[in-house]
Scaffold this active site. Sequence first.
Site: not given
Ligand SMILES: [Zn+2]
Length: 487
Positions: A137, A205
């Site tokens: 996030e 990621d």
């Molecule tokens: Zn995401």
Amino acid sequence: MRKTLKKNLVAIFISLLLCGNTSVFSAPVEDALPDIGTTAGATLSINQEMVMGDLYIRSIRAQAPLIYDPLLTQYINKLGQKLVNHADSVKTPFHFYLINNPNINAYAFFGGNVVLHSALFRYSRTESELASVIAHEISHVTQRHLARLMEDQQRKSPIAWAGALGSILLMMASPQAGMAALSGTLAGFQQGMISFTQSNEQEADRIGMRTLSRAGFDPHGMPAFMQILADQSRYSSKLPEILYTHPLPASRLADARNRANQYPTKTVTESQNFLFARVRILTMFSTERRPDIELLLNKYSQGTTKEQLAAAYGHAILFSKDKNYSEARKILTPLLDKQPDNIWFIDTMTDIDIEQKQYANAINRLQDALKTQKGNPILQINLANTYLEAKQYPQASQLLFRYTFNNPDDLIGWQLLMESAGKQGKRNEELAAYAETMALQGKFDMAIEYLSKASALVKLGSYDQKRYDARIDQLRQLQQSYSQYKK
Ligand SMILES: [Zn+2]
């Protein structure tokens, strides 16, 4: 401490009415890739983002079941900050909030505001798994994916910022409701618009895993948590909410696994605080069935030393919830003897003392702990709460004036100050503190109204009056700066 906000606010609002107050590792090769996200986000300035972020968090306070638990608030902020400290391109301070919600979700918003659903604790088995979600996030924010998403919306449909902001917020906080709202109000939008793109996800990621590892966590925590999400969507009829905004194709999971394997293997020691936080959420703030909670505690009872300690803590909370205070004390007393400064134990023991009206014990323990942990906000707010319960209102107010000065964004502090002032019949102080709770929830009109009433109650030209009037001016300015983003 077990204050819940809404209930008390309602009670106090009624009391106001009744009282006549009308008035370090080797980087994998791929990290050399440029960060796609940072080149976008040209039209929204950081200042605009900060203003929107602040407005957003005020509306969250007003509308969502935020968990105002001093221990959990401190835990998630320390964890989040550890990650932020190891992230690149951080342009704003970050703040972390916990919402009581059984759906797995997390979202980050402008101004570094990150919201975590309590269910994350239910499903994360390790702190690295939980941290992987937060790191992902944080990366969406630092890579300006959100700014770009919002700019796209604004560009494709020439709506006011308020409209774009509103739909993005709704989409993040309640993905399903957000989709419905979008299709209703913004015709022509494709469904793909409202979730992050595949390249956004890959980047979050990749950058997130780098942050995770730099901060000392296990990069494998990321694919491990993705696997939990994938299993959930396979075996349950209900998709975890987080997958609406962060799609999880099989390739994402495979990529995360491959990437984690490129990092050097490391052993991450289990975090005692994570275990305490997990147990605290499960026993105090979840709707999990009692047998499910006990199942986990019993598993911990047979686990590592740290897990056993967390299990004991959880059992003490459960006994206390059942009003079986003698059993709860039997567990906590030896634990506190060994760790007199342990804030988790102190907090629960304080709750028990309050329940049993043994105020002096609680006050002594908290004062002692404050000698070694000077200025600790958790101890301070617990002590103020105990003074209040013990009807020692002047002591409570004195402590709370200092506390709210140092922690102006803590709603609970203002709420306790309001209570304490009310009990002493100090209406101006009660109204002024009430005004701050309203301002923190974005209800500026009400805040200004209550401050005006407080100002009218004190002596003309007094220090208090100058203070109230200056605060009214400040709130009017804030209100104006928000007006372009508010419907
Ligand atoms: Zn995401």
